[in-house]
Design a protein around this motif. Structure first.
Motif, PDB file in Angstrom:
ATOM      1  N   PRO A  17       0.831  -1.193   0.000  1.00 54.71           N
ATOM      2  CA  PRO A  17       0.000   0.000   0.000  1.00 54.71           C
ATOM      3  C   PRO A  17       0.877   1.260   0.000  1.00 54.71           C
ATOM      4  CG  PRO A  17      -0.921  -1.610   1.496  1.00 54.71           C
ATOM      5  CD  PRO A  17       0.444  -2.109   1.094  1.00 54.71           C
ATOM      6  N   TRP A  18       0.541   2.171  -0.935  1.00 54.94           N
ATOM      7  CA  TRP A  18       1.337   3.390  -1.113  1.00 54.94           C
ATOM      8  C   TRP A  18       0.371   4.533  -1.381  1.00 54.94           C
ATOM      9  CZ3 TRP A  18       3.942   5.273  -6.139  1.00 54.94           C
ATOM     10  CH2 TRP A  18       4.842   6.310  -5.845  1.00 54.94           C
ATOM     11  N   GLU A  19       0.470   5.556  -0.557  1.00 54.32           N
ATOM     12  CA  GLU A  19      -0.507   6.654  -0.633  1.00 54.32           C
ATOM     13  C   GLU A  19      -0.410   7.430  -1.938  1.00 54.32           C
ATOM     14  OE1 GLU A  19       1.767   6.152   1.597  1.00 54.32           O
ATOM     15  OE2 GLU A  19       3.141   7.845   1.590  1.00 54.32           O
ATOM     16  N   GLY A  25       4.421   0.890   5.342  1.00 50.35           N
ATOM     17  CA  GLY A  25       5.547   1.772   5.634  1.00 50.35           C
ATOM     18  C   GLY A  25       5.544   2.311   7.051  1.00 50.35           C
ATOM     19  N   PRO A  26       6.602   3.096   7.366  1.00 53.27           N
ATOM     20  CA  PRO A  26       6.683   3.748   8.678  1.00 53.27           C
ATOM     21  C   PRO A  26       5.879   5.054   8.672  1.00 53.27           C
ATOM     22  CG  PRO A  26       8.612   4.285   7.390  1.00 53.27           C
ATOM     23  CD  PRO A  26       7.749   3.413   6.507  1.00 53.27           C
ATOM     24  N   GLU A  27       5.940   5.804   9.761  1.00 51.24           N
ATOM     25  CA  GLU A  27       5.183   7.070   9.883  1.00 51.24           C
ATOM     26  C   GLU A  27       5.445   7.977   8.679  1.00 51.24           C
ATOM     27  OE1 GLU A  27       7.080   5.691  12.170  1.00 51.24           O
ATOM     28  OE2 GLU A  27       6.058   5.676  14.114  1.00 51.24           O
ATOM     29  N   GLY A  28       6.683   8.023   8.203  1.00 48.53           N
ATOM     30  CA  GLY A  28       7.044   8.925   7.104  1.00 48.53           C
ATOM     31  C   GLY A  28       6.830   8.318   5.721  1.00 48.53           C
ATOM     32  N   GLY A  29       6.304   7.122   5.656  1.00 44.88           N
ATOM     33  CA  GLY A  29       6.022   6.480   4.364  1.00 44.88           C
ATOM     34  C   GLY A  29       7.257   5.875   3.707  1.00 44.88           C
ATOM     35  N   VAL A  45      -0.426  -0.519  -4.206  1.00 49.07           N
ATOM     36  CA  VAL A  45      -1.883  -0.336  -4.266  1.00 49.07           C
ATOM     37  C   VAL A  45      -2.290   0.870  -3.421  1.00 49.07           C
ATOM     38  CG1 VAL A  45      -2.414  -2.804  -4.571  1.00 49.07           C
ATOM     39  CG2 VAL A  45      -2.373  -1.850  -2.265  1.00 49.07           C
ATOM     40  N   LEU A  52      -5.110   2.658  -0.892  1.00 48.06           N
ATOM     41  CA  LEU A  52      -6.171   2.311   0.077  1.00 48.06           C
ATOM     42  C   LEU A  52      -7.219   3.417   0.106  1.00 48.06           C
ATOM     43  CD1 LEU A  52      -3.985   1.084   3.105  1.00 48.06           C
ATOM     44  CD2 LEU A  52      -5.138  -0.353   1.419  1.00 48.06           C
ATOM     45  N   GLY A  53      -7.252   4.219  -0.964  1.00 42.85           N
ATOM     46  CA  GLY A  53      -8.249   5.283  -1.024  1.00 42.85           C
ATOM     47  C   GLY A  53      -7.597   6.650  -0.910  1.00 42.85           C
ATOM     48  N   ARG A 113      -7.666   8.993   1.332  1.00 43.08           N
ATOM     49  CA  ARG A 113      -7.236   9.545   2.618  1.00 43.08           C
ATOM     50  C   ARG A 113      -5.899   8.938   3.023  1.00 43.08           C
ATOM     51  NH1 ARG A 113     -11.829   8.514   1.604  1.00 43.08           N
ATOM     52  NH2 ARG A 113     -11.399   6.314   1.957  1.00 43.08           N
ATOM     53  N   ILE A 114      -5.087   9.757   3.693  1.00 39.13           N
ATOM     54  CA  ILE A 114      -3.811   9.239   4.195  1.00 39.13           C
ATOM     55  C   ILE A 114      -4.076   8.625   5.563  1.00 39.13           C
ATOM     56  CG2 ILE A 114      -1.452   9.819   4.875  1.00 39.13           C
ATOM     57  CD1 ILE A 114      -1.645  10.707   2.116  1.00 39.13           C
ATOM     58  N   LEU A 115      -3.774   7.357   5.690  1.00 39.63           N
ATOM     59  CA  LEU A 115      -3.988   6.663   6.962  1.00 39.63           C
ATOM     60  C   LEU A 115      -2.681   6.635   7.737  1.00 39.63           C
ATOM     61  CD1 LEU A 115      -5.932   3.591   5.487  1.00 39.63           C
ATOM     62  CD2 LEU A 115      -6.867   5.786   6.231  1.00 39.63           C
ATOM     63  N   ALA A 131      -3.345   1.894   8.458  1.00 37.18           N
ATOM     64  CA  ALA A 131      -3.172   1.289   7.127  1.00 37.18           C
ATOM     65  C   ALA A 131      -2.981  -0.223   7.238  1.00 37.18           C
ATOM     66  CB  ALA A 131      -1.972   1.932   6.418  1.00 37.18           C
TER      67      ALA A 131
HETATM   68  N1  SAH Z   1       4.033  10.231   5.599  1.00 37.44           N
HETATM   69  C1  SAH Z   1       3.183   9.901   4.548  1.00 37.44           C
HETATM   70  C2  SAH Z   1       2.147   8.887   4.926  1.00 37.44           C
HETATM   71  C3  SAH Z   1       2.682   7.598   5.423  1.00 37.44           C
HETATM   72  S1  SAH Z   1       1.394   6.635   6.043  1.00 37.44           S
HETATM   73  C4  SAH Z   1       2.469  11.166   4.126  1.00 37.44           C
HETATM   74  O1  SAH Z   1       2.128  11.928   5.006  1.00 37.44           O
HETATM   75  O2  SAH Z   1       2.255  11.347   2.950  1.00 37.44           O
HETATM   76  C5  SAH Z   1       2.212   5.151   6.477  1.00 37.44           C
HETATM   77  C6  SAH Z   1       1.990   3.989   5.545  1.00 37.44           C
HETATM   78  O3  SAH Z   1       0.601   3.688   5.489  1.00 37.44           O
HETATM   79  C7  SAH Z   1       2.398   4.196   4.121  1.00 37.44           C
HETATM   80  O4  SAH Z   1       3.781   3.901   3.926  1.00 37.44           O
HETATM   81  C8  SAH Z   1       1.513   3.216   3.359  1.00 37.44           C
HETATM   82  O5  SAH Z   1       2.069   1.900   3.397  1.00 37.44           O
HETATM   83  C9  SAH Z   1       0.248   3.236   4.186  1.00 37.44           C
HETATM   84  N2  SAH Z   1      -0.804   4.169   3.698  1.00 37.44           N
HETATM   85  C10 SAH Z   1      -1.389   5.175   4.362  1.00 37.44           C
HETATM   86  N3  SAH Z   1      -2.370   5.748   3.655  1.00 37.44           N
HETATM   87  C11 SAH Z   1      -2.449   5.063   2.490  1.00 37.44           C
HETATM   88  C12 SAH Z   1      -3.286   5.162   1.328  1.00 37.44           C
HETATM   89  N4  SAH Z   1      -4.227   6.078   1.223  1.00 37.44           N
HETATM   90  N5  SAH Z   1      -3.076   4.277   0.328  1.00 37.44           N
HETATM   91  C13 SAH Z   1      -2.112   3.340   0.423  1.00 37.44           C
HETATM   92  N6  SAH Z   1      -1.284   3.220   1.479  1.00 37.44           N
HETATM   93  C14 SAH Z   1      -1.442   4.049   2.509  1.00 37.44           C
END
Ligand code: SAH
Length: 251
Positions: A170-172, A201-205, A222, A224-225, A227-229, A234
């Motif tokens: 999963p990748w935002e 990923g970690p907090e910083g992605g 992929v 996950l929508g 929104r950043i989770l 996630a």
């Molecule tokens: N620091 C990043 C977010 C990292 S969130 C930023 O602010 O942009 C941490 C992890 O959660 C990510 O590495 C990814 O694996 C997963 N994740 C969070 N939101 C996601 C999304 N909308 N789609 C896919 N992966 C997500």
């Protein structure tokens, strides 16, 4: 019914001899009485319904196996969660919640932006001891028949290289491929799917280098929508999504 994972040598035919620590918990904390039933697990996938028969020397509890069955709480799908180690108690939360939902194996991953470092051997073994306790308690509470495996911490690239099953990351920033679409495609090729790996990923992605590296090894990015989770959300959301799509969340 209270549930306990016991070392397999605690069960001898129909007799169960509870280890001292569990015996103390049974008598002093849970106040389980002679004649009451508890569920015993030996981490083979079997579950035993056991009646407490007596306390030897007022200490070690003894029980009698009334019934045994394959534990219905074990999912048919083996999910490995490659989770980048998180700060504070967030990684503990991932272990607990994802065990409840159905993960079978956890890999603590150290990526470019992972904040905690592997630390000394003794720090590592203290941490692993806590993580194993969390996994055992979550498996007992949620009705699993096997305690999820906790693998050794490894760096991100090594984790990617070890993948031999269908894997998603999963990748935002992924825009074109969503979790549901990918799972439906996978299902159209392999049904029922028996093993799957997820990278979170970690907090910083993840960095784009890491995503490109994973992709080069066949790991599918992929979304996950929109929104950043948070990382822990996630993890729980993707494991739940996979279980749901494969009909394992009440399907
Ligand atoms: N620091 C990043 C977010 C990292 S969130 C930023 O602010 O942009 C941490 C992890 O959660 C990510 O590495 C990814 O694996 C997963 N994740 C969070 N939101 C996601 C999304 N909308 N789609 C896919 N992966 C997500």
């Amino acid at each position: 019914m209270h549930r306990f994972f016991l070392p397999s040598d605690s069960i001898d035919g129909s007799v169960v001899r509870f280890p001292d620590s569990t015996s103390r918990q049974l008598s002093r904390v849970l106040r389980v009485q002679i004649g009451e039933k508890v569920a015993v697990l030996d981490n083979t996938g079997w579950e035993y319904e056991v009646t407490l028969t007596n306390f030897l020397d007022n200490q070690s509890a003894l029980g009698h196996v009334e019934e045994s069955r394959l534990c219905p709480g074990e999912p048919n799908l083996h999910i490995t969660l490659n989770q980048c180690v998180l700060k504070g108690s967030s990684f503990d939360l991932v272990l607990q919640k994802c065990t409840e939902v159905g993960v079978s194996s956890f890999v603590p991953v150290y990526s470019e932006r992972t904040i905690p470092n592997m630390g000394t051997n003794s720090a590592q073994s203290r941490r692993e001891c806590r993580w194993r306790r969390i996994l055992t308690e979550a498996a007992e509470q949620s009705g699993r028949g096997l305690i999820p495996t906790l693998n050794q911490g490894i760096d991100f690239r090594t984790a990617c290289k070890k993948v031999s099953d269908t894997a998603i990351i999963p990748w935002e920033e992924e825009r074109s491929t969503g979790l549901q679409g990918v799972l439906r495609e996978i299902k159209s090729v392999e049904d029922p799917l028996s093993r799957m790996e997820i990278f979170i990923g970690p907090e910083g992605g993840f960095s784009t280098f890491e995503i490109d590296y994973a992709r080069s090894l066949g790991i599918i990015p992929v979304s996950l929508g929109a929104r950043i989770l948070r990382a822990e959300t996630a993890a729980i959301a993707s494991v739940s999504g996979v279980m749901y799509e494969l009909g394992l969340l009440g399907g």
